[in-house]
Scaffold this active site. Structure first.
Site, mmCIF file in Angstrom:
data_model
loop_
_atom_site.group_PDB
_atom_site.id
_atom_site.type_symbol
_atom_site.label_atom_id
_atom_site.label_comp_id
_atom_site.label_asym_id
_atom_site.label_seq_id
_atom_site.Cartn_x
_atom_site.Cartn_y
_atom_site.Cartn_z
ATOM 1 N N ASP A 145 12.990 66.167 17.184
ATOM 2 C CA ASP A 145 11.842 65.294 16.892
ATOM 3 C C ASP A 145 10.638 66.142 16.474
ATOM 4 O O ASP A 145 9.642 66.210 17.182
ATOM 5 C CB ASP A 145 11.503 64.401 18.112
ATOM 6 C CG ASP A 145 11.112 65.178 19.361
ATOM 7 O OD1 ASP A 145 11.487 66.373 19.477
ATOM 8 O OD2 ASP A 145 10.416 64.612 20.222
ATOM 9 N N ASP A 155 7.410 72.765 18.353
ATOM 10 C CA ASP A 155 8.451 73.691 18.804
ATOM 11 C C ASP A 155 9.813 73.334 18.229
ATOM 12 O O ASP A 155 10.668 74.200 18.054
ATOM 13 C CB ASP A 155 8.496 73.802 20.334
ATOM 14 C CG ASP A 155 8.642 72.478 21.042
ATOM 15 O OD1 ASP A 155 8.207 71.444 20.503
ATOM 16 O OD2 ASP A 155 9.197 72.457 22.157
ATOM 17 N N ASP A 156 10.015 72.045 17.885
ATOM 18 C CA ASP A 156 11.254 71.677 17.167
ATOM 19 C C ASP A 156 11.278 72.382 15.814
ATOM 20 O O ASP A 156 12.330 72.844 15.364
ATOM 21 C CB ASP A 156 11.310 70.165 16.911
ATOM 22 C CG ASP A 156 11.273 69.350 18.185
ATOM 23 O OD1 ASP A 156 12.327 68.937 18.656
ATOM 24 O OD2 ASP A 156 10.160 69.126 18.702
ATOM 25 N N ASN A 182 8.164 62.945 19.884
ATOM 26 C CA ASN A 182 6.807 63.503 19.855
ATOM 27 C C ASN A 182 5.875 62.654 19.010
ATOM 28 O O ASN A 182 4.719 62.438 19.352
ATOM 29 C CB ASN A 182 6.841 64.922 19.274
ATOM 30 C CG ASN A 182 7.433 65.930 20.238
ATOM 31 O OD1 ASN A 182 7.212 65.841 21.437
ATOM 32 N ND2 ASN A 182 8.203 66.873 19.712
ATOM 33 N N THR A 202 16.873 68.492 21.071
ATOM 34 C CA THR A 202 15.544 68.951 21.502
ATOM 35 C C THR A 202 14.512 67.821 21.492
ATOM 36 O O THR A 202 13.312 68.082 21.452
ATOM 37 C CB THR A 202 15.056 70.121 20.613
ATOM 38 O OG1 THR A 202 14.972 69.670 19.261
ATOM 39 C CG2 THR A 202 15.974 71.321 20.708
ATOM 40 N N ASN A 259 6.141 67.440 32.950
ATOM 41 C CA ASN A 259 4.928 67.624 32.141
ATOM 42 C C ASN A 259 4.398 66.274 31.644
ATOM 43 O O ASN A 259 3.201 66.070 31.548
ATOM 44 C CB ASN A 259 5.151 68.619 30.986
ATOM 45 C CG ASN A 259 6.289 68.234 30.055
ATOM 46 O OD1 ASN A 259 6.961 67.210 30.242
ATOM 47 N ND2 ASN A 259 6.525 69.044 29.041
ATOM 48 N N GLU A 306 9.896 65.502 32.794
ATOM 49 C CA GLU A 306 9.695 66.222 31.532
ATOM 50 C C GLU A 306 9.720 65.210 30.380
ATOM 51 O O GLU A 306 10.451 64.216 30.430
ATOM 52 C CB GLU A 306 10.802 67.280 31.398
ATOM 53 C CG GLU A 306 10.740 68.146 30.152
ATOM 54 C CD GLU A 306 11.282 67.477 28.918
ATOM 55 O OE1 GLU A 306 10.768 67.736 27.821
ATOM 56 O OE2 GLU A 306 12.223 66.666 29.055
ATOM 57 N N PHE A 307 9.001 65.483 29.292
ATOM 58 C CA PHE A 307 8.809 64.493 28.227
ATOM 59 C C PHE A 307 10.116 63.936 27.638
ATOM 60 O O PHE A 307 10.256 62.716 27.484
ATOM 61 C CB PHE A 307 7.945 65.084 27.091
ATOM 62 C CG PHE A 307 7.798 64.127 25.937
ATOM 63 C CD1 PHE A 307 6.903 63.068 26.006
ATOM 64 C CD2 PHE A 307 8.592 64.251 24.798
ATOM 65 C CE1 PHE A 307 6.800 62.150 24.960
ATOM 66 C CE2 PHE A 307 8.501 63.344 23.755
ATOM 67 C CZ PHE A 307 7.596 62.287 23.827
ATOM 68 N N ASN A 308 11.056 64.797 27.252
ATOM 69 C CA ASN A 308 12.246 64.294 26.544
ATOM 70 C C ASN A 308 13.072 63.340 27.413
ATOM 71 O O ASN A 308 13.690 62.401 26.892
ATOM 72 C CB ASN A 308 13.139 65.453 26.077
ATOM 73 C CG ASN A 308 12.524 66.217 24.922
ATOM 74 O OD1 ASN A 308 11.692 65.685 24.198
ATOM 75 N ND2 ASN A 308 12.923 67.471 24.759
ATOM 76 N N HIS A 340 9.395 75.542 23.954
ATOM 77 C CA HIS A 340 10.541 74.959 24.654
ATOM 78 C C HIS A 340 11.826 74.935 23.812
ATOM 79 O O HIS A 340 12.870 75.443 24.213
ATOM 80 C CB HIS A 340 10.233 73.511 25.039
ATOM 81 C CG HIS A 340 8.931 73.309 25.731
ATOM 82 N ND1 HIS A 340 8.754 73.549 27.066
ATOM 83 C CD2 HIS A 340 7.727 72.867 25.266
ATOM 84 C CE1 HIS A 340 7.512 73.260 27.414
ATOM 85 N NE2 HIS A 340 6.868 72.842 26.338
ATOM 86 N N ASP A 341 11.730 74.276 22.646
ATOM 87 C CA ASP A 341 12.952 73.962 21.887
ATOM 88 C C ASP A 341 13.619 75.203 21.297
ATOM 89 O O ASP A 341 14.833 75.215 21.072
ATOM 90 C CB ASP A 341 12.630 72.953 20.775
ATOM 91 C CG ASP A 341 12.136 71.632 21.344
ATOM 92 O OD1 ASP A 341 12.351 71.377 22.543
ATOM 93 O OD2 ASP A 341 11.533 70.850 20.574
HETATM 94 C C1 BDR Z 1 9.618 68.872 25.040
HETATM 95 O O1 BDR Z 1 8.812 67.755 24.710
HETATM 96 C C2 BDR Z 1 8.350 67.844 23.401
HETATM 97 O O2 BDR Z 1 6.987 67.557 23.336
HETATM 98 C C3 BDR Z 1 8.692 69.228 22.903
HETATM 99 O O3 BDR Z 1 9.015 69.187 21.528
HETATM 100 C C4 BDR Z 1 9.864 69.624 23.747
HETATM 101 O O4 BDR Z 1 11.073 69.191 23.180
HETATM 102 C C5 BDR Z 1 8.926 69.673 26.117
HETATM 103 O O5 BDR Z 1 8.743 68.886 27.257
HETATM 104 CA CA CA Z 2 11.195 68.409 20.883
#
Ligand code: BDR
Ligand code: CA
Length: 310
Positions: free
Chosen positions: A11, A15-16, A40, A125, A159, A165-167, A235-236
């Site tokens: 997405d 970082d992707d 994202n 990711t 986060n 965590e977001f994903n 991260h990714d």
């Molecule tokens: C993940 O969430 C997204 O914002 C980043 O791209 C990463 O995949 C980190 O929590």
């Molecule tokens: Ca991502």
């Protein structure tokens, strides 16, 4: 040695985009498909970013297919406060000439794995919506995939929320399907990725790479700075690096269950390192110096090849 083939379901996302760059740059890897998911930023934006990155970086032969725009059951979340409204922070790339495949991302994932069983690695990711839909449509992908690696989850804290965590938070029901599917999920979570921080010192090494470093890599890696660490966790990138450099990661088996109903804990990856029925391999420690030497080395090669060809 034959390159390691991978599908990147993503997405982009700062970082992707850096993960895509590593997958493209490292000659030990062969990116065979890119699939996009809303996360994202909107699916429209993540897909546009993937298409623009493909042409800017020059992996034109790799198919890009768009997938799910919204989570399985919930309203869409986003992380625009981190990645900017368009998804690539301050970076603006030339509009792409070519467009997406006519098939859905889920179909492209299934077809690609079916056509070459045992040889293609799947790396996710973003939110796990496309992967859950692929599993529902074709459960045999767990037998066809060479390995399955995600960036997502954590075993200490979140986060998106203190717990999640977001994903995983973005689509917990999809994550629940994915972790229960009967394959081993390599879960590269926040506890690991927070060891891969693009500090100012690392950002300076990125700028030394030349135009690609100055125009793309450093702006992506410095658009959002975590006040707690003084840098951005890439991260990714860790999920792609795991395919070629697993020795940089110290990992432990665990059983991971996804919390889908907690008022304060939805999207939490409850990780039991003592379980006798593990469903995940969880990298816990990263050799950060080795990681940056590897990643910057590969990006350096891509950056040099690029300045010769333009
Ligand atoms: C993940 O969430 C997204 O914002 C980043 O791209 C990463 O995949 C980190 O929590
Ligand atoms: Ca991502």
């Amino acid at each position: 040695m034959a390159p390691i083939k991978l599908i990147l379901d993503c997405d982009p996302g700062l970082d992707d985009a850096l993960a895509l760059l590593l997958a493209h740059a490292d000659e030990a890897l062969e990116l065979v498909a890119v699939t996009t998911v809303g996360g994202n930023v909107t699916l429209e934006n993540t897909t546009r970013n993937a298409l623009e990155l493909r042409e800017y970086l020059g992996f034109d032969h790799v198919p890009v297919a768009a997938g799910a725009s919204v989570p399985l059951l919930r309203a869409a979340e986003n992380a625009e406060h981190v990645h900017g409204k368009e998804g690539l922070g301050s970076v603006r790339l030339p509009a792409a000439v070519n467009t997406v495949e006519s098939i859905h991302a889920v179909e492209l994932i299934i077809q690609t794995l079916r056509d070459a069983p045992g040889t293609v690695h799947l790396v996710a990711t973003g939110p796990l919506t496309n992967i859950a839909l692929a599993l529902k449509k074709e459960p045999k992908i767990i037998d066809w995939v060479a390995s399955f690696v995600i960036m997502g989850g954590s075993f200490t804290r979140g986060n998106a929320t203190p717990a999640a965590e977001f994903n995983i938070f973005a689509d917990p029901e999809a994550a629940e399907i994915v972790f229960a599917a009967g394959w081993e999920v390599v879960m590269i979570g926040l506890d690991l990725t927070h060891q891969a921080i693009a500090t100012e010192e690392i950002a300076e090494r990125m700028r030394q790479l030349g135009p690609l470093g100055v125009d793309l890599i450093a702006p992506l890696a410095t658009f959002w700075i975590d006040p707690k660490t003084g840098g951005q966790a890439v991260h990714d990138v860790c999920a792609v690096a795991y395919l070629t450099r697993p020795e940089l990661f110290e990992s432990k088996r665990a059983r991971v269950e996804i919390e889908t109903s907690g008022t304060f804990t939805a999207g939490m990856t409850v990780t039991d390192f003592d379980s006798s029925t593990p469903n995940a391999l969880v990298p816990v420690t990263l050799d950060a110096a080795g990681f940056w030497d590897y990643v910057l080395g590969e990006w350096h090669r891509a950056a040099s090849a690029r300045s010769v060809s333009v």
